[in-house]
Design an enzyme around this catalytic site. Structure first.
Site, PDB file in Angstrom:
ATOM      1  N   GLU A  96      34.027 -36.502 -10.723  1.00 58.76           N
ATOM      2  CA  GLU A  96      35.344 -37.047 -10.390  1.00 58.76           C
ATOM      3  C   GLU A  96      36.315 -35.879 -10.319  1.00 58.76           C
ATOM      4  O   GLU A  96      36.692 -35.321 -11.342  1.00 58.76           O
ATOM      5  CB  GLU A  96      35.781 -38.067 -11.450  1.00 58.76           C
ATOM      6  CG  GLU A  96      34.795 -39.189 -11.696  1.00 58.76           C
ATOM      7  CD  GLU A  96      34.560 -40.066 -10.482  1.00 58.76           C
ATOM      8  OE1 GLU A  96      35.299 -39.940  -9.490  1.00 58.76           O
ATOM      9  OE2 GLU A  96      33.639 -40.888 -10.523  1.00 58.76           O
TER      10      GLU A  96
ATOM     11  N   CYS B 105      44.757 -37.360 -11.834  1.00 58.76           N
ATOM     12  CA  CYS B 105      43.904 -37.017 -10.687  1.00 58.76           C
ATOM     13  C   CYS B 105      44.148 -37.919  -9.486  1.00 58.76           C
ATOM     14  O   CYS B 105      43.872 -37.526  -8.351  1.00 58.76           O
ATOM     15  CB  CYS B 105      42.427 -37.059 -11.089  1.00 58.76           C
ATOM     16  SG  CYS B 105      41.862 -38.674 -11.669  1.00 58.76           S
TER      17      CYS B 105
END
Length: 472
Positions: free
Chosen positions: A218, A252
């Site tokens: 990720e 993120c």
């Protein structure tokens, strides 16, 4: 378990202990898995205040409300979902065999992989350590977790809490610097999940490849927000600012830049400034706004803004407060006319700077997004169905939210993961259970079956059967 592990040998000892425990119990019952999940939930909720204090100390200022909303509530919801559905997730699922394999039957049987390695980042250390752990435990695995050295108090406390809650052979936490992280990623896990930067993700994948360890990465990237021509403009700006300012943009999936119809750049800035005044009144003393995690990251924010300004961009402070290096408080800023070759426009920002990029047509906006690496998230604000469908079909990203920011990660039925430069694989909910399971295909053949018709010698009977098979 000690938190100052001296090196790879200590890590290998923990991995070996977990592997041996797995070999003794390769398929834990649902009751045992559910017990682990309940214990994890109780531990987190009972120590919410202590975790909030540790995060606040690590960041310099981290809002407890943000911890409750964006970390503890999310993991509690995911644990609750796993407890509701996990027993059903474990059931074998029938699959079709095709007419010519009958009377055989087929199933897919979920099987625990063994030991899962989890590398958690500093920005949401509880969410991004516990989220994968939930999937690993629900799937019947053991887990080792590497916490970030940038949040040492949180890592230390989390290690203590996990150590009190689980036997080391079930779940263990590792703390240490980058060298410990490198040794951790080089271990031969049965699956390794890493959340962090694309640069480090490449190193993690390289280390995992030496052991043929499957990875989930990720990685983030530059997630765009598109304010479409038919958007509710003020609502769009408010949502984008809410997503950008959570954790001071150290997220993120935060909007990294925003595409707006040409001519609306100043209107965006003005609405964003008004939004900031509502969300964070008395900004300098406001405890709801999180500070930048380290001096190095603060200096990077200032460098990105200064370089863009030196190249002709205009930086629009969205608060009257000034960046304060001593407290690492960095007020949000919008940036217009940033050159494409500036670092601001090609590095993931990961902070409270928001470039505004004008476009003439939705085709231009789509082309702009597609000319760049595929992002972890894309946000579209528009109320025309045709525009929404075009953007959904003509762009590729890890996930999308329409007329919203960030909340796609809170949807228990949606997988979370990147694509291309923003990541590999996905987890959350059933998708996390699948990621940390071997979905083993099994064919069951009864005593009486048609297999003898296909065995040599290949005579007339065989060719007659083949002609029949090719006909249908």
């Amino acid at each position: 378990m000690k938190n100052d592990l001296p090196g790879a040998s200590a890590l290998e000892e923990v991995l070996l202990a977990q592997r041996e425990a797995y070999s003794r119990e390769p398929y834990p019952s649902w009751e045992k898995r559910a017990g682990h999940l309940r214990a994890l939930r109780t531990m987190l909720l009972d120590h919410a205040d202590a975790l909030a204090d540790a995060l606040d100390a690590d960041f310099g200022r981290r809002s407890k409300a943000e911890l409750l909303l964006s970390e503890l509530w999310l993991v509690k919801s995911e644990i609750d979902s796993a407890l509701r559905h996990g027993k059903r997730w474990m059931r074998p699922r029938r699959r079709a065999t095709g007419i010519w394999l009958r009377p055989a039957t087929a199933k897919v049987i979920p099987q625990p992989l063994g030991v899962v390695g989890i590398v958690a980042p500093w920005n949401y250390p509880i969410l991004l350590a516990v989220g994968p752990l939930i999937g690993a435990l629900a799937a019947g695995n053991r887990a080792m977790i590497k916490m970030s050295e940038l949040t040492p108090r949180t890592g230390e406390l989390f290690a203590q809490l996990i150590g009190r809650t689980f036997a080391q052979e079930q779940a263990a936490v590792v703390n240490g610097d980058a060298s410990v992280g490198a040794a951790f990623c080089a271990l031969p896990f049965d699956h390794l999940i890493f959340t962090g930067s694309t640069r480090v993700g490449r190193e993690v994948m390289r280390a995992a490849a030496a052991n043929l360890t499957p990875v989930t990465l990720e990685l983030g990237g530059k997630s765009p927000a598109i304010v479409g021509p038919h958007a509710r403009f003020e609502t769009a700006v408010d949502s984008i600012m809410a997503g950008k300012t959570l954790n001071a943009g150290q997220t993120c999936i935060a909007p990294d830049y925003v595409l707006v119809p040409r001519g609306q750049e100043q209107a965006f800035v003005e609405r964003a400034r008004a939004c900031m005044a509502r969300l964070y009144p008395d900004f300098t003393r406001n405890r709801d706004y999180t500070t930048i995690v380290s001096d190095r990251h603060f200096a990077r924010m200032r460098s990105l803004a200064d370089e863009a300004a030196s190249l002709g961009a205009t930086v629009h402070p969205l608060s009257d407060a000034q960046p304060d290096a001593s407290s690492r408080q960095f007020p949000p800023c919008a940036v217009t006319n940033a050159p494409e070759h500036s670092a601001l426009m090609h590095e993931e920002i990961f902070g409270p700077l928001l470039p505004i990029v004008p476009y003439d047509t939705i085709d231009d906006a789509i082309r702009y997004v597609n000319a760049r690496p595929r992002p972890l998230a894309l946000y579209l604000f528009d109320n025309e169905r045709v525009t929404v469908e075009r953007v959904l079909h003509e762009t590729v990203s890890g996930g999308v939210a329409v007329n919203e920011t960030l909340l796609q990660i809170a949807c228990e039925g949606l997988p979370f993961g990147g694509v291309g430069a923003s990541g590999i694989g996905a987890y959350h909910g059933y998708d996390g259970f699948k990621t940390f399971s071997k979905m083993k295909p099994v064919l069951f053949q009864p005593r009486l079956n048609a297999r003898p018709l296909l065995l040599p010698p290949y005579g007339r009977r065989f060719h007659a059967v083949m002609r029949l098979m090719f006909r249908f």
